[in-house]
Design a protein around this motif. Structure first.
Motif, PDB file in Angstrom:
ATOM      1  N   GLN A  39       0.890  -1.278  -0.094  1.00 30.72           N
ATOM      2  CA  GLN A  39       0.077  -0.039  -0.044  1.00 30.72           C
ATOM      3  C   GLN A  39       0.992   1.238  -0.003  1.00 30.72           C
ATOM      4  O   GLN A  39       0.362   2.531  -0.595  1.00 30.72           O
ATOM      5  N   ALA A  40       1.956   1.238   0.538  1.00 27.39           N
ATOM      6  CA  ALA A  40       2.988   2.238   0.710  1.00 27.39           C
ATOM      7  C   ALA A  40       3.584   2.574  -0.888  1.00 27.39           C
ATOM      8  O   ALA A  40       3.519   3.654  -1.246  1.00 27.39           O
ATOM      9  N   LEU A  41       3.993   1.495  -1.728  1.00 29.77           N
ATOM     10  CA  LEU A  41       4.152   1.737  -2.819  1.00 29.77           C
ATOM     11  C   LEU A  41       3.161   2.256  -3.713  1.00 29.77           C
ATOM     12  O   LEU A  41       3.361   3.176  -4.690  1.00 29.77           O
ATOM     13  N   ILE A  42       1.997   1.943  -3.597  1.00 31.65           N
ATOM     14  CA  ILE A  42       0.765   2.274  -4.343  1.00 31.65           C
ATOM     15  C   ILE A  42       0.568   3.849  -4.009  1.00 31.65           C
ATOM     16  O   ILE A  42       0.318   4.700  -4.912  1.00 31.65           O
ATOM     17  N   GLN A  43       0.778   4.143  -2.783  1.00 35.65           N
ATOM     18  CA  GLN A  43       0.502   5.746  -2.248  1.00 35.65           C
ATOM     19  C   GLN A  43       1.575   6.370  -2.939  1.00 35.65           C
ATOM     20  O   GLN A  43       1.390   7.637  -3.300  1.00 35.65           O
ATOM     21  N   HIS A  44       2.973   6.022  -3.036  1.00 37.26           N
ATOM     22  CA  HIS A  44       3.955   6.591  -3.805  1.00 37.26           C
ATOM     23  C   HIS A  44       3.627   6.940  -5.277  1.00 37.26           C
ATOM     24  O   HIS A  44       3.966   7.894  -5.672  1.00 37.26           O
TER      25      HIS A  44
END
Length: 165
Positions: free
Chosen positions: A121-126
């Motif tokens: 999810q952190a990657l997607i948010q990035h």
């Protein structure tokens, strides 16, 4: 540019897909060629770029906790610059192990490896924060790898030769 491959070349490729660490003498014996002739063919295939590289297939579950996600991406705009910007951003992220541009109502499918959902999810948010044109995305969690095989090079080459232009 495509190069012509005969049955011996296809046999070499098939064996190497199965066992990239095979000794050259064993490869020659398996395809019934002299070591010198086999080495010459192998060198030609490498120099022509047919053999793009040799890799180890790592059993990640044996060394790390990892989850696999397939992500469907739709971009806001569909200009060439939009595709280039998105593709350049994706190329810089090692967690994205595969990116396929596709036709139809979807623009891309990504294969993402992350230790857990939070890191995914952190990657997607990035991706969303970096303003690279993502309009919408859908996430699919891979629950089981059913099949992961190299392409059947010989069958594909023979089928292409049979298909009229």
């Amino acid at each position: 540019m495509r190069i012509g491959l005969d049955n011996r070349d296809l046999q070499i490729l098939s064996v190497l897909q199965r066992d990239g660490r095979i000794k050259k003498s064993a490869l020659a014996a398996e395809i019934n060629l002299s070591p010198a002739a086999c080495w010459e063919r192998l060198t030609r295939l490498e120099q022509a770029g047919v053999i793009a590289g040799y890799r180890a297939e790592v059993a990640l579950d044996r060394v790390a906790r990892v989850s696999l996600f397939v992500v469907q991406i739709e971009l806001e705009q569909h200009r060439a610059a939009d595709f280039r910007r998105f593709e350049a951003a994706v190329a810089r992220l090692p967690e994205i192990t595969r990116c396929l541009a596709v036709g139809g109502g979807v623009d891309y499918f990504l294969e993402v490896m992350a230790p857990d959902v939070e890191r995914y999810q952190a990657l997607i948010q990035h991706l969303l924060d970096s303003e690279i044109g993502v309009k919408r995305y859908f996430t699919y969690v891979v629950t089981k790898n059913v099949k992961n095989a190299p392409p059947p090079v010989g069958d594909l080459v023979r089928a292409a030769e049979e298909t009229p232009d």
